[in-house]
Every structure is written in structure tokens, then in C-alpha cells.
Write a protein that holds these residues in place. Structure first.
Motif, mmCIF file in Angstrom:
data_model
loop_
_atom_site.group_PDB
_atom_site.id
_atom_site.type_symbol
_atom_site.label_atom_id
_atom_site.label_comp_id
_atom_site.label_asym_id
_atom_site.label_seq_id
_atom_site.Cartn_x
_atom_site.Cartn_y
_atom_site.Cartn_z
ATOM 1 N N GLU A 1 -3.185 7.030 -8.155
ATOM 2 C CA GLU A 1 -2.741 6.328 -6.997
ATOM 3 C C GLU A 1 -3.272 4.883 -6.794
ATOM 4 N N LEU A 2 -4.473 4.887 -6.957
ATOM 5 C CA LEU A 2 -5.031 3.450 -7.001
ATOM 6 C C LEU A 2 -4.509 2.342 -7.953
ATOM 7 N N TYR B 1 0.792 -3.862 -4.915
ATOM 8 C CA TYR B 1 0.444 -5.068 -4.481
ATOM 9 C C TYR B 1 1.239 -6.211 -5.415
ATOM 10 N N THR C 1 0.553 6.081 0.234
ATOM 11 C CA THR C 1 -0.574 5.931 -0.674
ATOM 12 C C THR C 1 -1.962 6.085 -0.145
ATOM 13 N N ILE C 2 -2.023 5.104 0.778
ATOM 14 C CA ILE C 2 -3.181 4.739 1.535
ATOM 15 C C ILE C 2 -3.448 5.963 2.044
ATOM 16 N N LEU D 1 3.263 1.990 -0.166
ATOM 17 C CA LEU D 1 2.060 1.670 -0.339
ATOM 18 C C LEU D 1 1.197 2.312 0.838
ATOM 19 N N ASN D 2 1.791 2.267 2.065
ATOM 20 C CA ASN D 2 1.157 2.909 3.042
ATOM 21 C C ASN D 2 0.968 4.382 2.961
ATOM 22 N N THR E 1 -1.293 2.734 -8.834
ATOM 23 C CA THR E 1 -0.165 2.619 -8.496
ATOM 24 C C THR E 1 -0.098 1.474 -7.085
ATOM 25 N N ARG E 2 -1.058 1.595 -6.428
ATOM 26 C CA ARG E 2 -1.279 0.942 -5.232
ATOM 27 C C ARG E 2 -1.422 -0.683 -5.944
ATOM 28 N N GLU E 3 -2.354 -0.750 -6.855
ATOM 29 C CA GLU E 3 -2.474 -2.224 -7.468
ATOM 30 C C GLU E 3 -1.036 -2.712 -7.921
#
Length: 161
Positions: free
Chosen positions: A88-89, A96, A61-62, A58-59, A91-93
Motif C-alpha cells: 500500500e505504501l 503521489y 489507502t491512508i 490515496l485517501n 502504491t501510495r508513492e
């Protein structure tokens, strides 16, 4: 000789500190007492490792989203960048949500309900927890839940489309 690693549980029900030993090659089986301290520690470590990996990804990706923030001069290139950013967003979701489910599983460990089906109250099989340590339902309850979801999504035959 089998190497043993000393693991100290941080949370216990009676306030006393218990010290289970977890071998590096330990794998839980259905032959042992369900969610005994060693088995519980095994799943706690498995969930903790998975959570740590997700946080690291996640980090990353950010970082990638922040680094690649400049617009592209070519519209086709910009569309490609936007598509990658949207992926990527998503994936990030997803990460989370998984982290939240891992945290809920760890809470269930702390309150003594980890490994119990939320629908039936029966123990979830070790094999299922091994594959999906965040499982909240037994295979039977999960299948019934999925069947119910599929049935509820079907359009009624008597109504026009």
C-alpha cells in the motif's frame, strides 16, 4: 440532436473568457487543429478526472493504513500485514508521483506547451495523449530515450565483474 455541455475556460492567454462547447461523446482527432480550445478542455477534464480518482484512492489507502495499525499476535500474520502495508505504501508513492505528473501537465496547458514534445518540440500524437495524457515526449523521442537508458545500463565488456 447532439447534446452540448457548456464549458468555460478559467485561464486564457488574452484575459477574455472563451466558451468552448464540449459534447459528452467528443473524442479529439488529428483532423482538427492541434490543441484547439475544445481539445484542450477535453484533456483538462480527462486529467482532472484521473487526478480526482487518484486522490480518492490515496485517501482510501491512508485510511486503511491508519485503521489496520494494531500488531498481530502470530508472526506469520504480522508478516502478511507488513507485506500488505508495504504494498500500500508503494502504491501510495506511485499515486503521489502520478498526481505530480498530472499537475505538471495541467501547468503545461496553462503555459501553452501541453502536447508538445519536450525533446523535439513537435506535437505529440493525439492517439498517444489519449492513452497517456501526461506524456511529455513523442513516441519516437520516448523510444530513443529508452534505448539510451538501456545502453547506459549495460556493463562495459572490458571491466571485470
Amino acid at each position: 440532436m447532439m447534446k452540448m455541455i457548456k464549458i468555460v475556460e478559467s485561464n486564457t492567454n488574452n484575459g477574455d473568457c472563451t466558451t468552448p462547447f464540449l459534447s459528452p461523446d467528443y473524442v479529439p482527432t488529428s483532423d482538427e487543429a492541434f490543441m484547439n480550445p475544445i481539445m484542450l478542455e477535453y484533456f483538462r477534464q480527462k486529467l482532472g478526472k484521473w487526478r480526482k480518482e487518484l486522490v480518492e484512492e490515496l485517501n482510501e489507502t491512508i485510511h486503511n493504513l491508519q485503521e489496520n495499525n494494531s500488531p498481530e499476535p502470530d508472526p506469520a500474520d504480522q508478516a502478511s500485514v507488513d507485506s500488505q502495508r508495504a504494498f500500500e505504501l508503494r502504491t501510495r508513492e506511485r499515486f503521489y508521483k502520478l498526481i505530480g505528473k498530472i499537475d505538471q501537465a495541467l501547468e503545461r496547458m496553462d503555459n501553452g506547451t501541453y502536447g508538445q514534445c519536450l525533446v523535439t518540440g513537435e506535437n505529440i500524437s493525439i492517439q498517444r495523449l489519449e492513452v497517456r495524457p501526461i506524456a511529455t515526449m513523442s513516441i519516437e523521442a520516448q523510444e530513443a530515450h529508452e534505448r539510451n537508458e538501456r545502453n547506459n545500463k549495460k556493463l562495459p565488456l572490458d571491466k571485470p565483474i
